[in-house]
Structures are given as structure tokens and as C-alpha cells.
Write an enzyme that holds these catalytic residues in place. Sequence first.
Site, mmCIF file in Angstrom:
data_model
loop_
_atom_site.group_PDB
_atom_site.id
_atom_site.type_symbol
_atom_site.label_atom_id
_atom_site.label_comp_id
_atom_site.label_asym_id
_atom_site.label_seq_id
_atom_site.Cartn_x
_atom_site.Cartn_y
_atom_site.Cartn_z
ATOM 1 N N HIS A 185 0.844 -1.202 0.000
ATOM 2 C CA HIS A 185 0.000 0.000 0.000
ATOM 3 C C HIS A 185 0.881 1.255 0.000
ATOM 4 O O HIS A 185 0.661 2.183 -0.777
ATOM 5 C CB HIS A 185 -0.890 -0.040 1.247
ATOM 6 N N GLU A 186 1.901 1.252 0.848
ATOM 7 C CA GLU A 186 2.781 2.427 0.914
ATOM 8 C C GLU A 186 3.556 2.601 -0.389
ATOM 9 O O GLU A 186 3.756 3.715 -0.853
ATOM 10 C CB GLU A 186 3.752 2.317 2.090
ATOM 11 N N HIS A 237 1.667 4.417 -3.022
ATOM 12 C CA HIS A 237 1.508 5.867 -2.849
ATOM 13 C C HIS A 237 2.565 6.643 -3.615
ATOM 14 O O HIS A 237 2.382 7.815 -3.913
ATOM 15 C CB HIS A 237 1.562 6.235 -1.373
ATOM 16 N N GLU A 283 -6.992 6.213 -2.000
ATOM 17 C CA GLU A 283 -6.738 5.224 -0.953
ATOM 18 C C GLU A 283 -7.355 3.877 -1.329
ATOM 19 O O GLU A 283 -6.776 2.833 -1.049
ATOM 20 C CB GLU A 283 -7.286 5.706 0.394
ATOM 21 N N ASP A 296 -5.432 0.420 -1.461
ATOM 22 C CA ASP A 296 -5.882 -0.772 -0.715
ATOM 23 C C ASP A 296 -5.967 -1.971 -1.648
ATOM 24 O O ASP A 296 -5.472 -3.059 -1.358
ATOM 25 C CB ASP A 296 -7.282 -0.538 -0.116
#
Length: 714
Positions: A563-564, A567, A616, A620
Site C-alpha cells: 500500500h505504501e 503511494h 486510498e 488498498d
Amino acid sequence: MGTFWSHERSPEGELPNEPDRQQAMAGRVLMSILLFCLLLGSSVLLVYIFRSCGPRQCETPVCLDLLARYLASGNTSMAPCTDFFTFACGNAKGITNSFQTLAEENKSRLRRILEAPHSWRIGSGEEKAFKFYSSCMDTRAIEAAGAGPLKHIIEELGGWQISANWTSPDFNRTLRLLMSQYGYFPFFRAYLHPHPTPPHAPVIQIDQPEFDIPLKQKQEKQNQEQKIYAQMMREHLAYLNRLGTLLGRNSTQMQEHAFLSIFITSQLFQFLRPLKQRQAQGELFQMVTIAQLQEMAPVIDWLSCLQATFPLMSLSPSETLVVHDLEYLKNMSQLVEEMVLKHRNLLQSHMILGLVNTLSPALDSNFQEARWELSQKLRELTERPPMPVYPRWMKCVEETGTFFEPTLAALFVHEAFSPNTQSAAMELFSAIKDAFRTHLERLPWMSEETQKEAQDRVTKLQMKMGAPEWALAKQEYSDIQLGPNFLQSFISCVRSLKARIVQSLLQPFAHHRWQVSPWGVNAYYSIPDHMVVIPAGLLQPPFFHPGYPRAVNFGAAGSIMAHELLHIFYQLLLPGGCPSCDTHALQEALQCLEDHYAAFPLPNGTSFNGSRTLLENAADMGGLAIALQAYSKRLLWHHGETTLPKLGLSPQQLFFRSYAQVMCKEPGPMDSQDPHSPSTLRVHGPLSNTQAFARYFRCPPGSLMNPSSRCQLW
Ligand SMILES: *[C@@H]1O[C@H](CO)[C@@H](O)[C@H](O)[C@H]1NC(C)=O
Ligand SMILES: *[C@@H]1O[C@H](CO)[C@@H](O)[C@H](O)[C@H]1NC(C)=O
Ligand SMILES: *[C@@H]1O[C@H](CO)[C@@H](O)[C@H](O)[C@H]1NC(C)=O
Ligand SMILES: *[C@@H]1O[C@H](CO)[C@@H](O)[C@H](O)[C@H]1NC(C)=O
Ligand SMILES: *[C@@H]1O[C@H](CO)[C@@H](O)[C@H](O)[C@H]1NC(C)=O
Ligand SMILES: *[C@@H]1O[C@H](CO)[C@@H](O)[C@H](O)[C@H]1NC(C)=O
Ligand SMILES: *[C@@H]1O[C@H](CO)[C@@H](O)[C@H](O)[C@H]1NC(C)=O
Ligand SMILES: CC(=O)N[C@H]1CO[C@H](CO)[C@@H](O)[C@@H]1O
């Protein structure tokens, strides 16, 4: 398995024509088929052998502890295909927030460290941290001292009006002391921070003050809001009166002081211009010298106040400052000037009352109760949920952590992030990174050029886990003086922390500055350093442990890591963010994602508008897909998977169960600022979008968790 059995087709032109060659060919083909059958047979046998043994059950204490958590958190009588959120998170006692629980449990770990008997070298950083914590916990001494230490400080500031004969002290002197000795800024804030534009050299910035009453600006007030506003003012007035009484003031006299203090605050508040307005007027910040500021806002002795606040710098009138709202400072100066002329004594009281409020965490229970009751009343009036009551030890752990962070970081990492844990976490991260790079090659909307760039960025990405080396450096805090009472210790710590922050900014170098404590639970990506940071506090049970079944570590910590990583690329998804991509395909994928989330009914029967949380949601969904890919690859090459006993879950099912565990959170009132979807959707959105989930849980087509269509964005 697809990649294993796929054949490269030989080009037509190379096929020979002659009959004898054909015979030889046929022989070879036969041979290959035979070999192939043999291989297939033996692998089927192997698979059969593995299957019949089944995965080993992990029954070590860490696994049993995890099992207990899983059993306590979910409701296994709910069918997973109908409502996986309830299956994983919804027990009778209500849903616990996984991240919050982790953060709290890790604070209690720090507490155990701080309360364990130790003998530290006198004068060492550890000794100071432990002493500070124990004086924070020594409520008996704090109550016994009462308002005494505070009164002493007020005297040092020049006191406040007691009799008609009293002459108030010099305004500039009081302000200078408040700023430099107590870190309190009644009329504006001054701090050292990198310049907003490159090369981002540190510069003193003058900004609007912080008000702890959520005031509304005049023009925005409606009838109803005006009533609430008036009520909030009354509550605040009552609070200031109460502070006065606690300090032994005559309440009739106090009335006037409290009233004027409220008046000044609300006046200052009217001068503020919201960020949006300043942005529209092109006045986000201005560069102004101290001398120029002195002319524009003459009531304050800027040079001496700033010099005292930043003793490590040598300031002169030609020093340039970044000023965030010059108009505010001018109006503020005018107001204060009027007050100096008309109500000098009351202005002094205003400053003192503000200081007492900011010091209240370090005062006795009377002051803390007064502050707490005010917050509750203000929350009630603004219809926010009441604040939970935290035990004293938690506040003391937090304060000790703030003031002695490097010391506690070292102690925490020593206890909770062994080299073994660290290398296991690093290994997990590289598996995730590899899966991510393979994944990039399969995205239909991404152009080859963008893909190359993305690969390159992943290669160059820096990763920090646990705690930064420099944060663990030994600190002696030579400027901290503990005693003679908790208030004085607290103030000394505030001062020392400020000085350390200034000093670290003035150092030429730069390490990446961590934005979380090593015991924090928030991972993040820092754009300027191109670095993903995962603090030690997050790589803990129930999200990660080297002794867990791999499925748990990949499903929980692995999804968070992926997930990070995603980003880093979120700009690509923004309108115009990827000019060379197949914009049509990208838009389709984004629309698909939005529709996918909108298909889930919310508890109140409406459907979710996911346009605000799109980025987001994408992270996810992609995070789960990448973690699954990494885990599947791991399954191909390694055997000896384990699972948890009693749950009856296969390793693959356990992977999904662990993913959901991370997302468990009470689906409370939606915070309109939260960029994340409600927790039920964070579980159902990504899992229902995963074909493998439906396969492993045997969800019938058309059930909630097995919809007829899926999206591929990442
Ligand atoms: C679990 O879910 C079932 C089915 O929805 C429900 O009947 C039962 O009360 C739940 N049990 C607990 C402990 O929440
Ligand atoms: C962090 O919290 C988890 C529980 O959520 C706990 O098991 C773990 O031991 C804690 N870690 C530390 C270092 O306190
Ligand atoms: C107040 O000041 C006057 C003159 O400055 C002086 O005569 C008087 O004694 C003072 N009163 C008190 C209580 O100090
Ligand atoms: C407070 O002071 C005023 C005059 O300064 C006096 O009249 C009043 O009695 C005092 N009140 C109390 C409660 O002491
Ligand atoms: C504070 O100092 C400045 C600069 O010396 C001066 O202009 C100003 O009048 C002083 N303020 C007060 C209230 O005395
Ligand atoms: C339904 O709930 C969602 C989220 O909980 C909220 O955003 C929405 O405003 C609610 N709609 C209605 C009509 O109450
Ligand atoms: C969702 O909200 C956005 C803006 O917040 C709006 O433009 C869009 O029309 C909404 N979509 C639906 C389906 O209501
Ligand atoms: C909000 C406010 O009162 N702003 C005032 C600040 O000072 C300027 C000039 O002195 C006034 O024009 C503004 O109205």
C-alpha cells in the site's frame, strides 16, 4: 501455474520438410510426451503427498497468542462470503480498532520498560527519562505542591494585578519571557522551518497563533451557530474564572480580567484570514526583514523577542523572516497597542491566563479537571463525541516519549525490534518490491515509457525500518534540569526539546527527519527523500512476527508495505498525471473502481460515493493484489507453510483473514477529512475484487464477495 507449462512456439519457417526428418521429429515428440507425462505424474504425486500431510499447525506461544486475538475479534458463525468484515472483525463486544489497539499496547510496552527497576548511570539520558516519568507519576507530590510552583512562575513574569497600586511590568519583557522560557506565543507563533521554496534553507517563520477554542469567523455565523458561539464563549469565560480562583484570586475581580481576555482572543480571531483566502490573494507568505516588521507591527520588540527565542542564531535587524499573514500582524499590533494604553493590567492577565492553560498538563488535578471539563463542553456544543479518559500512565508515557525520544527509541528497539525481526521484515519487503515490479509489467494502461520510469523509481526507493540509526544516538540532555517540582521539570524539558529541534534544523546535513516515533504505528512515504518509512511499532504482533505463519506476515504487514509503495505512484492516477499512458483505459479502470465501491450498501441503506477516497481505495486494492502475488510466488518456491490451529483456515485463507484484521475498526461516523473508506469497505472492496478470494472461500457467483465483474487498476 500458467508460467510453468507455457511453451515457446517455434517459428513456422524453421520447420523441416523431408520425411526422415519428420520421422525423427515424431520420435522426439513422442519422447517429449513421455517425459512430460512422467514429470506430470511425479508432480501430481508430490502435490498429493503434500496435500495429505496438510500444512503444519503453528502452536508456538506467539501463534497461540495470535489465535486468541483472531478468535476474540471475529464472529466465525458469519459466512465469509456474505460478510467477511463481520467474520473477521465483528464480535459481540464491538469492533476493536486494530491500529489503535496496537498503538496503545505498544505504549504499555514502553510503560513496562519505564517502570522496570533499573540502575542507570547518574546523569545519563536514561536516568533523566526514568526520573521524569516517575515524577510525572508521583501525583501525591504534584497535589501537595498545588498551585505553589505556578504562582512562583507568575511572580517571575512580573505578577498580575493584586491591588490598585500595582503597576504592570513591561509588556515586551513579559512577552520575551513567555516565548523564550515557556515556549508560549499569545499573539503569533514563531518557529524555525525550511523555507517554502528551494533550496529550503531554515528560516524563522511568523505565523498565526493557535487558538484552542474552535471559533467561527463573524461572517460565517448563522443564527443557530451564533447561539452556539455565544455558549462557547460563556464556557470559556467560566473556565478562566475558575483558573483565577484556583490561583487564589477574588472572583469578583477576576470577572473583568477573564472577560477582557475573551474579548482579545475573539478580536484576534476576526483578524485571521483563512488559508484559501490568502492563497487566492497570492499572499501565502511574504519575505520581510525584522526592521521592516518592526515598522509594520511596532508594538512588539521583534528583535529582542526573537533573539531570546532562538539563542543559537545571531539575529540583526536585516535578518529576513517568512511572514505568513502580514495583514493579521498589523491588525494585531494595533489592537495590542490600544490595550496597552487602556488596559495594561488586563493585557498582562490575558497573557498569564494563556500560559496557565498551556501548562495545565503539568499542574495538579484541579487545573486538569477544569481543562478537561471545558474540552468536554466544547465538544458537546460542536456535537463531537466525548474524549475518552486516558489513564495517567499513558499521558506520562507520551510526555516522556516526546521529551526523551532518542532514549526511549533505543530502549524500545532493543526490546521489540531484534535483528532477527528486522531481517525478516527486510526480506518481506524485498519480496513485496519484486512482486510490485513484476506487477508493473502487466498494467494495460501504463505505457512502456512510464513503466520504465516506474521501475527505475522502485529501484531507487530508499527504505527505513524500525528506527533511524541517528535517532538511537546516545543523548545526555545536559540542558535538562529536573526538579525541584514536576512543573519546573516539565518546563525545562519543553525548553530543551525546542532547542534540540532548532539545532537539528541548523545542522548543515540532512538525514531524513522521521515524522513518527519508532514505536508509532503509521507507515508513510516521504516525497523529498523518496523514502518509505515503516516504524518498529508497526512491525509487531498481530501484524508481523518472524515466528508467524508466512500467510499472516504477507497478508497483514505485506499489504501495508505494498500500500505504501503504491503511494509513490498516486500522481499517475490524477487527471493529467500520466500524459503518455493510455488515458482511456486508465479512466475506465478508475471508473470501474468507483462503481465497484458504490455497489456495496452502507448500514444506513445509502451507497458509498468513493470519489473522495479513490486514491486510498486504489492503494488498498493494489496493495492486496501485490501482497497476494508475492505470497503466491513464495508458495511456489518454498514449502513448509504453516497455519493457525482451530480456525480451520488454509494458508491462503489465512492470508485473506490477516489482511482483514489490519482493517478492523468500528465504522463510526464518517470523518469528512479522512481519505480512507469506511472499514467495512476497506475489507470488502479489495477482497471481493480478488478472484482468488472467491476461489479459496468457495463463494458462489453473485454473492457479495464474488461479484460478476472485477477491476484491474493496479
Ligand atoms: C455472530 O453472527 C451470527 C450470524 O449473524 C449471529 O447470529 C450471532 O449473534 C453473532 N455472534 C456474536 C457473538 O456476535
Ligand atoms: C505492540 O502491540 C502488540 C499488540 O498489538 C503487542 O503484541 C506487541 O508486543 C507490542 N510491541 C511492543 C514492542 O510493545
Ligand atoms: C499606593 O501608592 C501611594 C502613592 O504612590 C502610596 O502613598 C500608598 O501608600 C500606596 N498604597 C499601598 C497600599 O501600597
Ligand atoms: C472581592 O473584592 C471586592 C473589592 O475588591 C470586595 O468588595 C469583595 O468583597 C471581594 N469578594 C470576596 C469574595 O472576597
Ligand atoms: C515594545 O518594544 C518596541 C520596540 O522597542 C516598542 O516600539 C514598543 O512600544 C514596546 N511595546 C510596549 C507595549 O511597550
Ligand atoms: C450514510 O452513511 C454514510 C457513511 O456512514 C454517510 O456519509 C452518509 O451521509 C449517510 N447518508 C445518510 C442519508 O444518512
Ligand atoms: C460523488 O461526489 C462527487 C463530488 O464529491 C460528485 O461530483 C459525484 O457526482 C458524486 N457521485 C455520485 C454517484 O453521487
Ligand atoms: C479584520 C480586520 O479588522 N481587518 C482590518 C485590519 O486593518 C486594516 C487597516 O488597518 C483594515 O482595513 C481591516 O479591516
